[in-house]
Design a protein around this motif. Structure first.
Motif, PDB file in Angstrom:
ATOM      1  N   ARG A 467       6.485  -7.889   4.597  1.00 18.40           N
ATOM      2  CA  ARG A 467       7.184  -6.866   4.715  1.00 18.40           C
ATOM      3  C   ARG A 467       7.011  -5.576   3.790  1.00 18.40           C
ATOM      4  O   ARG A 467       6.599  -5.964   2.611  1.00 18.40           O
ATOM      5  CB  ARG A 467       8.829  -7.232   4.107  1.00 18.40           C
ATOM      6  N   ILE A 468       7.048  -4.645   4.401  1.00 20.44           N
ATOM      7  CA  ILE A 468       6.718  -3.088   3.538  1.00 20.44           C
ATOM      8  C   ILE A 468       8.136  -2.562   3.446  1.00 20.44           C
ATOM      9  O   ILE A 468       8.938  -2.599   4.538  1.00 20.44           O
ATOM     10  CB  ILE A 468       5.491  -2.515   3.975  1.00 20.44           C
ATOM     11  N   SER A 469       8.439  -2.208   2.413  1.00 18.89           N
ATOM     12  CA  SER A 469       9.923  -1.545   2.076  1.00 18.89           C
ATOM     13  C   SER A 469       9.640  -0.319   1.220  1.00 18.89           C
ATOM     14  O   SER A 469       8.489  -0.374   0.293  1.00 18.89           O
ATOM     15  CB  SER A 469      10.901  -2.288   1.928  1.00 18.89           C
ATOM     16  N   SER A 470      10.243   0.756   1.170  1.00 18.61           N
ATOM     17  CA  SER A 470      10.396   1.756   0.130  1.00 18.61           C
ATOM     18  C   SER A 470      11.526   2.374  -0.222  1.00 18.61           C
ATOM     19  O   SER A 470      12.367   2.495   0.851  1.00 18.61           O
ATOM     20  CB  SER A 470       9.188   2.869   0.573  1.00 18.61           C
ATOM     21  N   ASN A 471      12.141   2.594  -1.281  1.00 18.91           N
ATOM     22  CA  ASN A 471      13.229   2.943  -1.587  1.00 18.91           C
ATOM     23  C   ASN A 471      13.326   4.477  -1.662  1.00 18.91           C
ATOM     24  O   ASN A 471      14.174   5.531  -1.644  1.00 18.91           O
ATOM     25  CB  ASN A 471      13.613   2.808  -2.824  1.00 18.91           C
ATOM     26  N   ASN A 483       9.198  12.801  -8.270  1.00 19.61           N
ATOM     27  CA  ASN A 483       8.864  12.208  -6.571  1.00 19.61           C
ATOM     28  C   ASN A 483       7.229  12.628  -6.327  1.00 19.61           C
ATOM     29  O   ASN A 483       7.213  13.092  -5.396  1.00 19.61           O
ATOM     30  CB  ASN A 483       9.779  12.659  -5.765  1.00 19.61           C
ATOM     31  N   ASP A 484       6.455  12.677  -7.285  1.00 21.57           N
ATOM     32  CA  ASP A 484       5.013  12.837  -7.165  1.00 21.57           C
ATOM     33  C   ASP A 484       4.310  11.835  -6.406  1.00 21.57           C
ATOM     34  O   ASP A 484       3.169  12.120  -5.739  1.00 21.57           O
ATOM     35  CB  ASP A 484       4.268  12.991  -8.628  1.00 21.57           C
ATOM     36  N   PHE A 485       4.921  10.691  -6.144  1.00 23.76           N
ATOM     37  CA  PHE A 485       4.467   9.722  -5.074  1.00 23.76           C
ATOM     38  C   PHE A 485       5.434   8.888  -4.683  1.00 23.76           C
ATOM     39  O   PHE A 485       6.576   8.858  -5.151  1.00 23.76           O
ATOM     40  CB  PHE A 485       3.304   8.678  -5.953  1.00 23.76           C
ATOM     41  N   ILE A 486       4.931   8.127  -3.660  1.00 21.84           N
ATOM     42  CA  ILE A 486       5.992   7.437  -2.903  1.00 21.84           C
ATOM     43  C   ILE A 486       5.513   5.852  -3.234  1.00 21.84           C
ATOM     44  O   ILE A 486       4.116   5.687  -3.000  1.00 21.84           O
ATOM     45  CB  ILE A 486       6.210   7.801  -1.359  1.00 21.84           C
ATOM     46  N   SER A 487       6.340   4.825  -3.500  1.00 23.70           N
ATOM     47  CA  SER A 487       6.149   3.568  -3.684  1.00 23.70           C
ATOM     48  C   SER A 487       6.327   2.674  -2.829  1.00 23.70           C
ATOM     49  O   SER A 487       7.585   2.715  -2.121  1.00 23.70           O
ATOM     50  CB  SER A 487       6.691   3.233  -5.055  1.00 23.70           C
ATOM     51  N   SER A 523      -8.365 -12.123  -0.704  1.00 23.03           N
ATOM     52  CA  SER A 523      -7.806 -11.072  -1.775  1.00 23.03           C
ATOM     53  C   SER A 523      -6.426 -11.147  -1.808  1.00 23.03           C
ATOM     54  O   SER A 523      -5.455 -11.367  -0.969  1.00 23.03           O
ATOM     55  CB  SER A 523      -8.445  -9.554  -1.079  1.00 23.03           C
ATOM     56  N   ALA A 524      -5.984 -10.901  -3.190  1.00 25.13           N
ATOM     57  CA  ALA A 524      -4.226 -10.817  -3.295  1.00 25.13           C
ATOM     58  C   ALA A 524      -3.772  -9.766  -2.697  1.00 25.13           C
ATOM     59  O   ALA A 524      -4.244  -8.679  -2.746  1.00 25.13           O
ATOM     60  CB  ALA A 524      -4.166 -11.348  -4.445  1.00 25.13           C
ATOM     61  N   LEU A 525      -2.519 -10.074  -2.295  1.00 26.23           N
ATOM     62  CA  LEU A 525      -1.806  -8.823  -1.804  1.00 26.23           C
ATOM     63  C   LEU A 525      -1.122  -8.186  -3.008  1.00 26.23           C
ATOM     64  O   LEU A 525       0.009  -8.973  -3.669  1.00 26.23           O
ATOM     65  CB  LEU A 525      -0.688  -9.344  -0.852  1.00 26.23           C
ATOM     66  N   PRO A 526      -1.214  -7.000  -3.346  1.00 25.39           N
ATOM     67  CA  PRO A 526      -0.425  -6.338  -4.454  1.00 25.39           C
ATOM     68  C   PRO A 526       1.165  -6.322  -4.255  1.00 25.39           C
ATOM     69  O   PRO A 526       1.413  -6.255  -3.043  1.00 25.39           O
ATOM     70  CB  PRO A 526      -1.081  -4.826  -4.668  1.00 25.39           C
ATOM     71  N   SER A 527       1.897  -6.402  -5.169  1.00 24.73           N
ATOM     72  CA  SER A 527       3.254  -6.178  -4.874  1.00 24.73           C
ATOM     73  C   SER A 527       3.661  -4.690  -4.561  1.00 24.73           C
ATOM     74  O   SER A 527       4.633  -4.581  -3.992  1.00 24.73           O
ATOM     75  CB  SER A 527       3.820  -6.787  -6.186  1.00 24.73           C
ATOM     76  N   ARG A 528       2.929  -3.943  -5.104  1.00 26.46           N
ATOM     77  CA  ARG A 528       3.350  -2.547  -5.025  1.00 26.46           C
ATOM     78  C   ARG A 528       2.125  -1.409  -4.968  1.00 26.46           C
ATOM     79  O   ARG A 528       0.852  -1.864  -5.409  1.00 26.46           O
ATOM     80  CB  ARG A 528       4.096  -2.053  -6.119  1.00 26.46           C
ATOM     81  N   ILE A 529       2.118  -0.420  -3.981  1.00 28.86           N
ATOM     82  CA  ILE A 529       1.239   0.478  -3.840  1.00 28.86           C
ATOM     83  C   ILE A 529       1.989   1.851  -3.824  1.00 28.86           C
ATOM     84  O   ILE A 529       2.933   2.310  -3.349  1.00 28.86           O
ATOM     85  CB  ILE A 529       0.481   0.420  -2.512  1.00 28.86           C
ATOM     86  N   ASP A 530       1.184   2.677  -4.903  1.00 28.45           N
ATOM     87  CA  ASP A 530       1.764   4.064  -4.766  1.00 28.45           C
ATOM     88  C   ASP A 530       0.853   5.106  -3.813  1.00 28.45           C
ATOM     89  O   ASP A 530      -0.275   5.182  -4.274  1.00 28.45           O
ATOM     90  CB  ASP A 530       1.858   4.554  -6.282  1.00 28.45           C
ATOM     91  N   TRP A 531       1.550   5.951  -3.435  1.00 25.88           N
ATOM     92  CA  TRP A 531       0.735   6.989  -2.637  1.00 25.88           C
ATOM     93  C   TRP A 531       1.217   8.320  -2.972  1.00 25.88           C
ATOM     94  O   TRP A 531       2.381   8.626  -3.102  1.00 25.88           O
ATOM     95  CB  TRP A 531       0.989   6.814  -1.170  1.00 25.88           C
TER      96      TRP A 531
END
Length: 816
Positions: A467-471, A483-487, A523-531
């Protein structure tokens, strides 16, 4: 036509052409090539035999309207991804690209320097750049360089045989060793006239075979001399032909024979088939003078001999050793018997072929993976086990569960082929998730045994969930810390044994904007990615996006999750406007223009988060504040009072700053000015006008030699003041001058400043304003003046921010 006219016409034609080009539209959609190859291509460029000497690819580009191509590249890479050859063209002028895609492409298997590349697998693709930084990349196609011709070594240990059905020398074995793997091998038995009488075909490896002396119609060929020819042409058109002469068919009966009891034995002293029994027989042994029994290898060489006189033994026990007592090497052998009689006759014969085999059956096991998921998704639903084995009578394989119990069995004759397990047991029932092993075994004709196992096979039908989600509703990557990036939060119920993963940012057109991921196995799936809103080219593009997470598990599952809602990249502040009414504000409670209406509007694609209206006094200080969340829909009514309940200053300009911030943190400020009229306020039984906006030269009663803009404001204020005072003709007017103290915090100088500077200055300024009013038609008999210096401040002199209000002229209107 004159030369000057010709030049002018050429110039106008050129200008027109440039205008047309500049006005042309540019194709912005997705393109695709047609007629691309579908299969693997094989080439053999070194031999230059005119067959498959080069790769030839033809393709075409549909006639897209307004398509302008700035560059194309045809790239060939080796198996490691290294570019070995590149061909292409780049437009010489960026503003006027004009590259034409070729309709075909040829490659002679060379590197960029023209040197032939080694045999191997290569891959090629086509890149096209067009429009506004758009690009197209074709799929990758394989080309195999194969300059090596097919090869095999052929021989026959005993090319003389007698296919007469007596069980002795009825066949001849042709050995085919060190064969290359080819699509097709074709072997032919040729008679002395050059005619083919029998054909054999193999796919892959050319293996040993036995000829029984029969032709294609299954009839025995006549006695005589024959040859064997084998040939192959590979995928790259390399051709090879090999021949073996001297194969003799002879069916005449012999008065002596020799036979063996085993096809294969293993003289390794393990107690199993350690010896071979050779049995002899003769029509008659009368007048026999001597006999010889010898063992010959596949080259026809004698490696062991037995001999005697007169009496022929009925059998000889062969122990697999040579004349020196050494174990003979593995291979094929024959027994040879020769008799000598008194009359000089010397009949002879040979036995059937037999094999010394001390080596256990050969088997090599491999699998591309051991973990698979038989869940019907088309990805690793089965386990494929590659098996390379020797030629044997029977191979047996079993699937064993974790307790060692057999749940599935498979057998082969000859060579074991690839085994594919679909996770079903022998009854066709799917096995439970768990760990299994694969065991293959064989006992050959010489009683040599081999057992090999492939362990740690895992069946896993669990269904992964990702699942991918973002607040965040979006990002505003402008470096302001808001809000310089979206997590993106990435979650899965099976974090273990992930093969690869990728996160793709897709714009509203469905185009890939940015990608994150790992191509490394496990490879491990990271818990968070910031764009940070930057695309692959480092550019921030305002748009609406979705994010797609792709996770591939080692067991084959490929899972995709997409954000439920779209999100925005927004670095532009809202569109904002602010306006006021009336144009001149006069909150003096006379019922006319006492209330100021402030209308503020804003809109933004990301939505309005909050807004603020700040009313700023003439000194730049915050005077009154209004604020709210969301869009400001109502008109704000202002009575002219500050947050501290202080009234605005007469004849002053107040500014309104409307600051609105969207939900991405982008802000916009809209401004307007509110001119304040001269306010006539009740002061007991009298009326009072306070004006602090007349600008004087510092420490002087001069309002004319100031900044030109300030001078204009002074004159306008005095004009408006005179206009108002004329309405109050029944009132006497007392002009009071007031100043601001500088030495308010110095008692020693305070009084001196008051007596010597401030008091005289306040009187002088009151007098100057009096004269200005007289000049504007106010009767001098109505006017009197007084000066108070700094003795009557409206704010403490210590209030540096508001002390300017003490520097004023007050007009007291007294009823006559």
């Amino acid at each position: 036509m004159t030369n000057r006219l010709r030049k002018y016409l050429k110039f106008m034609v050129a200008i027109t052409a440039i205008s047309v080009i500049a006005g042309c539209a540019t194709f912005e959609g997705q393109i695709d090539l047609e007629n691309l190859p579908k299969d693997v291509t094989w080439i053999s460029p070194v031999n230059q035999d005119g067959l498959n000497d080069e790769l030839k690819v033809e393709f075409s580009l549909p006639p897209y309207k307004d398509l302008v191509i700035s560059e194309y590249r045809i790239i060939i890479e080796d198996q490691t991804g290294k570019t070995v050859y590149k061909q292409g063209e780049v437009s010489a002028r960026k503003k006027k690209p004009g590259v034409k895609i070729p309709e075909s492409f040829s490659w002679a298997g060379v590197d960029q320097n023209g040197k032939y590349l080694p045999d191997g697998d290569y891959f090629y693709h086509i890149d096209i750049f067009y429009g506004n930084e758009q690009s197209y990349k074709s799929p990758s196609f394989m080309v195999i360089i194969d300059n090596t011709a097919p090869s095999v070594e052929i021989s026959a240990a005993y090319p003389l045989f007698s296919p007469d059905g007596d069980g002795r020398l009825d066949t001849v074995r042709i050995f085919q060793r060190f064969s290359s793997i080819e699509a097709k091998w074709e072997g032919k038995i040729i008679n002395s006239a050059g005619t083919s009488v029998k054909t054999f075909v193999w796919k892959g490896i050319a293996t040993d075979f036995v000829w029984n002396g029969k032709d294609t119609s299954e009839k025995y060929v006549p006695d005589g001399e024959y040859s064997y020819i084998i040939s192959s042409t590979d995928e790259a058109s390399n051709k090879s032909v090999f021949s073996l002469d001297g194969i003799t068919v002879n069916t005449e009966r012999s008065p002596v024979s020799i036979s063996r009891n085993l096809e294969s034995f293993s003289p390794n002293n393990d107690g199993k088939k350690d010896t071979l029994l050779l049995t002899t027989d003769a029509v008659s042994t009368t007048d026999l003078t001597s006999w010889t029994v010898s063992i010959h290898n596949s080259k026809g060489e004698t490696v062991r001999s037995y001999s005697g006189e007169k009496s022929l033994p009925a059998s000889i026990l062969f122990d697999g050793k040579d004349n020196n007592g050494r174990i003979l090497p593995d291979g094929f052998y024959k027994g040879h018997i020769s008799l000598t009689f008194k009359n000089g006759s010397m009949p002879e014969n040979v036995s059937q072929l037999f094999e010394i085999d001390n080596a256990p059956p050969l088997v090599y096991l491999s699998a591309a993976y051991l973990l698979f998921s038989p869940d019907g998704d088309g990805r690793r639903d089965t386990l494929k086990i590659n098996q390379s084995t020797s030629q044997e009578d029977l191979w047996s394989a079993s699937i064993l569960n974790n307790s060692g119990n057999e749940i599935r069995k498979q057998t082969w004759t000859g060579r074991a082929s690839q085994f594919e397990w679909n996770a079903l047991d022998s009854n066709g029932i799917k096995v439970p998730d768990g760990t299994y092993s694969y065991r293959i075994e064989c006992t050959d004709k010489a009683d040599n045994q081999t057992v090999k196992e492939l362990k740690s096979i895992r069946v896993d039908t669990r269904i992964p969930v990702v699942r991918i989600s973002s607040n965040n509703k979006g990002a505003s990557p402008d470096g302001d810390g808001m809000n310089d990036f979206i997590s993106f939060d990435l979650t899965t119920n099976m974090p273990e044994e992930i093969g690869t993963w990728g996160l793709e940012i897709i714009n509203h057109n469905g185009d890939l904007t940015k990608s994150f991921g790992s191509n490394e196995i496990t490879s491990a799936l990271p818990s968070r990615i910031d764009w940070d809103g930057v695309d692959e080219k480092g550019i921030i593009r305002e748009d609406e996006y979705t994010a797609r997470l792709n996770v591939e598990y080692l067991k084959g599952n490929y899972i995709t999750s997409i954000t439920e809602k779209t999100f925005r990249v927004d670095i532009t502040g809202p569109e904002a406007e602010v306006s006021v009414s009336p144009a001149i504000f006069s909150p003096d409670q006379d019922g006319v223009d006492d209330i100021l209406s402030i209308k503020a509007t804003a809109k933004d694609v990301s939505g309005i988060d909050f807004w603020k209206i700040r009313i700023i006094d003439p000194a730049g200080n915050n005077f009154r504040t209004f604020a709210g969340t969301g869009e400001s829909r109502d008109v704000i009514k202002w009575n002219g009072l500050s947050d501290k309940n202080e009234l605005v200053q007469s004849a002053s300009d107040y500014s309104i700053q409307y600051t609105v911030t969207d939900k991405m943190g982008n802000s916009t400020v809209a401004e307007t000015t509110v001119p304040i009229d001269i306010l006539v306020m009740k002061d007991g039984e009298n009326l009072k006008i306070i004006i602090s906006s007349i600008y004087f030269v510092p420490n002087k009663a001069d309002y004319l030699n100031v900044d030109p803009e300030e001078k204009m404001k002074n004159l306008a204020t005095l004009d408006r003041l005179a206009e108002i005072l004329k309405k109050y003709s029944q009132y006497r007017i007392r002009l009071e001058g007031h100043t601001a103290r500088v030495y308010w915090d110095n008692p020693a100088r305070l009084q001196t400043e008051q007596d010597e500077v401030l008091l005289p200055l306040s009187v002088e300024r009151a007098e100057v304003i009096k004269e200005a009013l007289i000049a504007r038609g106010i009767n001098a008999t109505r006017l009197t003046t007084m000066g108070y210096g700094g003795n009557r401040p409206v704010v403490p002199h210590s209030d540096i921010t508001n002390r300017w209000k003490n520097r004023r002229v007050e007009f007291i209107l007294i009823k006559k």
